[in-house]
Write a protein that holds these residues in place. Sequence first.
Motif, PDB file in Angstrom:
ATOM      1  N   TRP A 136       0.785  -1.227   0.000  1.00  0.00           N
ATOM      2  CA  TRP A 136       0.000   0.000   0.000  1.00  0.00           C
ATOM      3  C   TRP A 136       0.824   1.287   0.000  1.00  0.00           C
ATOM      4  O   TRP A 136       0.304   2.346  -0.325  1.00  0.00           O
ATOM      5  CB  TRP A 136      -0.946   0.039   1.197  1.00  0.00           C
ATOM      6  N   ARG A 137       2.082   1.223   0.415  1.00  0.00           N
ATOM      7  CA  ARG A 137       2.866   2.455   0.599  1.00  0.00           C
ATOM      8  C   ARG A 137       3.265   3.043  -0.750  1.00  0.00           C
ATOM      9  O   ARG A 137       4.253   2.669  -1.359  1.00  0.00           O
ATOM     10  CB  ARG A 137       4.110   2.161   1.436  1.00  0.00           C
ATOM     11  N   SER A 138       2.482   3.974  -1.219  1.00  0.00           N
ATOM     12  CA  SER A 138       2.815   4.714  -2.438  1.00  0.00           C
ATOM     13  C   SER A 138       1.929   5.944  -2.492  1.00  0.00           C
ATOM     14  O   SER A 138       0.896   6.016  -1.820  1.00  0.00           O
ATOM     15  CB  SER A 138       2.589   3.856  -3.682  1.00  0.00           C
ATOM     16  N   GLY A 139       2.344   6.909  -3.257  1.00  0.00           N
ATOM     17  CA  GLY A 139       1.533   8.109  -3.421  1.00  0.00           C
ATOM     18  C   GLY A 139       1.287   8.821  -2.112  1.00  0.00           C
ATOM     19  O   GLY A 139       2.212   9.151  -1.379  1.00  0.00           O
ATOM     20  N   GLU A 140       0.017   9.019  -1.800  1.00  0.00           N
ATOM     21  CA  GLU A 140      -0.359   9.767  -0.600  1.00  0.00           C
ATOM     22  C   GLU A 140      -0.476   8.888   0.639  1.00  0.00           C
ATOM     23  O   GLU A 140      -0.795   9.378   1.715  1.00  0.00           O
ATOM     24  CB  GLU A 140      -1.688  10.492  -0.847  1.00  0.00           C
ATOM     25  N   TYR A 141      -0.261   7.602   0.496  1.00  0.00           N
ATOM     26  CA  TYR A 141      -0.355   6.691   1.635  1.00  0.00           C
ATOM     27  C   TYR A 141       0.943   6.802   2.435  1.00  0.00           C
ATOM     28  O   TYR A 141       1.987   6.303   2.032  1.00  0.00           O
ATOM     29  CB  TYR A 141      -0.604   5.265   1.151  1.00  0.00           C
ATOM     30  N   SER A 142       0.868   7.428   3.592  1.00  0.00           N
ATOM     31  CA  SER A 142       2.061   7.788   4.366  1.00  0.00           C
ATOM     32  C   SER A 142       2.584   6.623   5.202  1.00  0.00           C
ATOM     33  O   SER A 142       1.945   5.578   5.323  1.00  0.00           O
ATOM     34  CB  SER A 142       1.726   8.960   5.288  1.00  0.00           C
TER      35      SER A 142
END
Length: 182
Positions: A136-142
Motif C-alpha cells: 500500500w505504501r505509495s503516493g499519498e499513503y504515508s
Amino acid sequence: IQWPALRAAGYRWAPVASLKDPEIRRLVRTWLPIVAALAISQVSLLSLPKWLGSYFSEGMVMNMRLAQRLILVPYSLFGVSIAVAAFPSMSTQAVAGRLDEMRRTLARGLSSTLYFVLPSAVGIIVLALPLTRLLWRSGEYSEAASQANAQMLALFALGLAGICAVQIINRAFLPCGRYDCR
C-alpha cells in the motif's frame, strides 16, 4: 440461455414447493440458523470496517478495508475452501447414519483449517508492517498510515482462526438439523 429452447420444446415450469409441505418447513428450519450465522459473519466482514472505522480518525476506514483485504486471502484459501470441501462428506455421512465418521471428518477439517490458518496468522502478525509497506505504501499513503494499517492487520489476524473455524463448524450443524448428532 436455455430458457427459449425449453419453451420451444414445450416445457412449462411451475413451482411445486409450498411452505405447507412438512419437508420444506423442515428444510427452512434446518437451514435458517446456518444461513443466518454465515450471513452475519459475511456482513460483519464487509460492514465492520465502515461502522467501526467511523468512530476513529480519518483514514481509519481505509486502513481497516485494506487490512481486511489481506485477511481475506488465508480466510478464503483455507477457511472457506476446506469447509466447502468437507461439507458433502459430512452431509453424506450424517444421512447414512455414520455420525462417528462425520465427527472425524469435522475434526479432520477443523484441524486442517487450523494447521494452515494459525501459521498464516502468525506470519501476518510478524510481517504486518513489511506487507503493508510493500502493498500500500505509495503516493499519498504515508508511513503513519502504513503503521496504522499494520496494527489493524495484526488485530484482524488474531481473529483469523475463529472466523475460519466458524465456516466448517456451521456446516457441520446443517446435517445435524435432522439427525441427532450428539
